[in-house]
Scaffold this motif. Structure first.
Motif, PDB file in Angstrom:
ATOM      1  N   ALA A 147       0.900   1.752  -2.539  1.00  0.00           N
ATOM      2  CA  ALA A 147       1.246   1.175  -1.205  1.00  0.00           C
ATOM      3  C   ALA A 147       2.282   1.627  -0.544  1.00  0.00           C
ATOM      4  CB  ALA A 147       1.426  -0.415  -1.501  1.00  0.00           C
ATOM      5  N   ALA A 148       3.508   2.087  -0.975  1.00  0.00           N
ATOM      6  CA  ALA A 148       4.760   2.471  -0.487  1.00  0.00           C
ATOM      7  C   ALA A 148       4.162   3.699   0.473  1.00  0.00           C
ATOM      8  CB  ALA A 148       5.799   2.604  -1.262  1.00  0.00           C
ATOM      9  N   MET A 149       3.433   4.625  -0.140  1.00  0.00           N
ATOM     10  CA  MET A 149       3.016   5.852   0.486  1.00  0.00           C
ATOM     11  C   MET A 149       2.362   5.587   1.571  1.00  0.00           C
ATOM     12  SD  MET A 149       4.780   8.171  -1.201  1.00  0.00           S
ATOM     13  CE  MET A 149       6.136   6.860  -1.416  1.00  0.00           C
ATOM     14  N   ALA A 150       1.223   4.483   1.449  1.00  0.00           N
ATOM     15  CA  ALA A 150       0.482   3.993   2.507  1.00  0.00           C
ATOM     16  C   ALA A 150       1.050   3.451   3.822  1.00  0.00           C
ATOM     17  CB  ALA A 150      -0.755   3.127   2.126  1.00  0.00           C
ATOM     18  N   ALA A 151       2.306   2.983   3.577  1.00  0.00           N
ATOM     19  CA  ALA A 151       2.986   2.324   4.610  1.00  0.00           C
ATOM     20  C   ALA A 151       3.632   3.382   5.279  1.00  0.00           C
ATOM     21  CB  ALA A 151       4.034   1.330   3.947  1.00  0.00           C
ATOM     22  N   PRO A 162      -1.751  14.249   7.980  1.00  0.00           N
ATOM     23  CA  PRO A 162      -1.986  15.024   6.844  1.00  0.00           C
ATOM     24  C   PRO A 162      -1.308  15.367   5.909  1.00  0.00           C
ATOM     25  CG  PRO A 162      -2.579  15.843   8.944  1.00  0.00           C
ATOM     26  CD  PRO A 162      -1.916  14.815   9.257  1.00  0.00           C
ATOM     27  N   PRO A 163      -0.106  15.916   5.987  1.00  0.00           N
ATOM     28  CA  PRO A 163       1.006  16.076   4.964  1.00  0.00           C
ATOM     29  C   PRO A 163       1.458  15.047   4.051  1.00  0.00           C
ATOM     30  CG  PRO A 163       2.134  16.677   6.930  1.00  0.00           C
ATOM     31  CD  PRO A 163       0.550  16.541   7.133  1.00  0.00           C
ATOM     32  N   VAL A 164       1.545  13.883   5.058  1.00  0.00           N
ATOM     33  CA  VAL A 164       2.116  12.469   4.290  1.00  0.00           C
ATOM     34  C   VAL A 164       0.713  12.071   3.547  1.00  0.00           C
ATOM     35  CG1 VAL A 164       2.506  10.146   4.996  1.00  0.00           C
ATOM     36  CG2 VAL A 164       3.622  11.916   6.266  1.00  0.00           C
ATOM     37  N   ALA A 165      -0.176  12.181   3.965  1.00  0.00           N
ATOM     38  CA  ALA A 165      -1.245  11.771   3.211  1.00  0.00           C
ATOM     39  C   ALA A 165      -1.347  12.581   1.846  1.00  0.00           C
ATOM     40  CB  ALA A 165      -2.726  11.827   3.847  1.00  0.00           C
ATOM     41  N   VAL A 228      -3.667  23.041   7.173  1.00  0.00           N
ATOM     42  CA  VAL A 228      -3.675  23.372   5.902  1.00  0.00           C
ATOM     43  C   VAL A 228      -3.306  21.991   5.020  1.00  0.00           C
ATOM     44  CG1 VAL A 228      -2.375  24.451   3.892  1.00  0.00           C
ATOM     45  CG2 VAL A 228      -2.766  25.586   6.018  1.00  0.00           C
ATOM     46  N   PRO A 229      -2.768  21.087   5.043  1.00  0.00           N
ATOM     47  CA  PRO A 229      -2.560  19.995   4.330  1.00  0.00           C
ATOM     48  C   PRO A 229      -4.089  19.184   4.227  1.00  0.00           C
ATOM     49  CG  PRO A 229      -0.605  19.943   5.750  1.00  0.00           C
ATOM     50  CD  PRO A 229      -1.531  21.137   6.353  1.00  0.00           C
ATOM     51  N   GLU A 230      -4.537  19.006   5.795  1.00  0.00           N
ATOM     52  CA  GLU A 230      -5.858  18.528   5.529  1.00  0.00           C
ATOM     53  C   GLU A 230      -7.023  19.081   4.862  1.00  0.00           C
ATOM     54  OE1 GLU A 230      -7.148  16.440   9.495  1.00  0.00           O
ATOM     55  OE2 GLU A 230      -6.371  18.459  10.173  1.00  0.00           O
TER      56      GLU A 230
END
Length: 309
Positions: A147-151, A162-165, A228-230
């Motif tokens: 959830a922290a990463m989703a926020a 994309p890189p955050v995901a 590239v991240p995607e």
């Protein structure tokens, strides 16, 4: 072939939101299916417990357990600080009040939902598989990490999503795998946590879609021009889906004797099955949420559209 989330003139506002509502229903159905099989049936509990025993048998040595325990001990605080920093940056530097508020609601909502489900709503029947009958479904540690990463994903600029995901769901995958190998949670607990966070992420995206109104979405480039991240996130999702499906098929096809009589070789296999399910689900879920935002997300605006419904 190009992708664009711009609503065609002939398409109603309601139909433009169908992918979001469909995703909410799908994730809820997957959560119920996971609970129904792994918690409510004897075979599901057996597979779950065998994976947990495999971690205790092979990965509980001091050299492995020490760093993993340290990671898990500091994970909630580290996740909260990281998410809080990004939310505060969006709030102060960009003067964006809507998305930080939605991101905070996502984090609190997912964590609260997990605690409510685990301690109030759901029960774990005693089917003579495990000595621990207390319900641990879903995993609180994994929920908070994901959830922290989703926020952070919610407040991140579209170009950086994309890189955050990719990094965020990789972090969530490691967090979930750590709870398994340390004997804190069964694989289904971790999978359920990912589904809870994904559901709240989709709900956040649906709210933003309502708030920002219609208009061209973030994806306007051809599929071959993805970053590239995607491409890496999609490749990991495909690999994760194949690995998880193969692992579940292997677990179902193997013998299921009395849980206390399972040999070390079989426990190692079931540990691998559990890890494949956890890691595979994390990457598929991360890709799914990212694709939904990329294809159908609303343009980012700092002001709400008048007449918001």
């Amino acid at each position: 072939m190009s992708f664009s989330s711009k609503t065609p003139p002939s398409q109603s506002k309601g139909s433009a939101l169908l992918p979001w509502y469909g995703a909410l229903v799908l994730l809820a159905a997957l959560f119920l299916a996971c609970y129904g099989f792994f918690v409510r049936t004897k075979l599901g509990q057996w597979i779950d417990e065998a994976a947990l025993l495999g971690g205790e048998a092979f990965l509980a040595a001091d050299k492995t357990r020490g760093p993993a325990l340290a990671f898990l001990d500091h994970m909630p605080a580290a996740s909260a600080l990281l998410a809080g920093g990004f939310i505060l940056f969006a709030l102060v530097r960009r003067r964006d009040f809507l998305r930080p508020t939605v991101a905070g609601a996502l984090l609190l909502g997912a964590a609260g939902t997990t605690q409510l489900l685990k301690h109030v709503v759901l029960v774990r029947p005693d089917l003579n598989i495990s000595g621990a009958s207390m319900n641990s479904f879903p995993s609180g540690h994994t929920t908070f990490a994901a959830a922290a990463m989703a926020a952070i994903f919610i407040v991140a600029p579209v170009a950086h999503r994309p890189p955050v995901a990719l990094l965020g769901w990789s972090y969530a995958a490691v967090a979930g795998a750590s709870t398994l190998v340390l004997g804190w949670h069964r694989p289904s607990d971790v999978i359920a946590a990912y589904l809870v966070v994904a559901w709240w992420s989709v709900l956040a995206g649906l709210f933003l879609r309502h708030a920002h109104g219609s208009g061209p979405g973030p994806r306007t480039t051809a599929a071959g021009s993805r970053s590239v991240p995607e491409r890496l996130l999609r490749a990991l999702a495909v690999l994760g889906a194949v690995a998880a499906a193969a692992a579940l098929g292997l677990a179902l096809s193997m013998d299921h004797p009395a849980i206390g009589s399972v040999q070390n070789g079989a426990l190692l296999v079931f540990l691998a099955v559990g890890l494949a399910l956890v890691l595979g689900t994390a990457m598929v879920t991360g890709w799914f949420v990212h694709e939904l935002f990329a294809r159908y997300g609303a343009p980012i605006r700092r002001r709400l559209v008048r007449g918001m419904k």
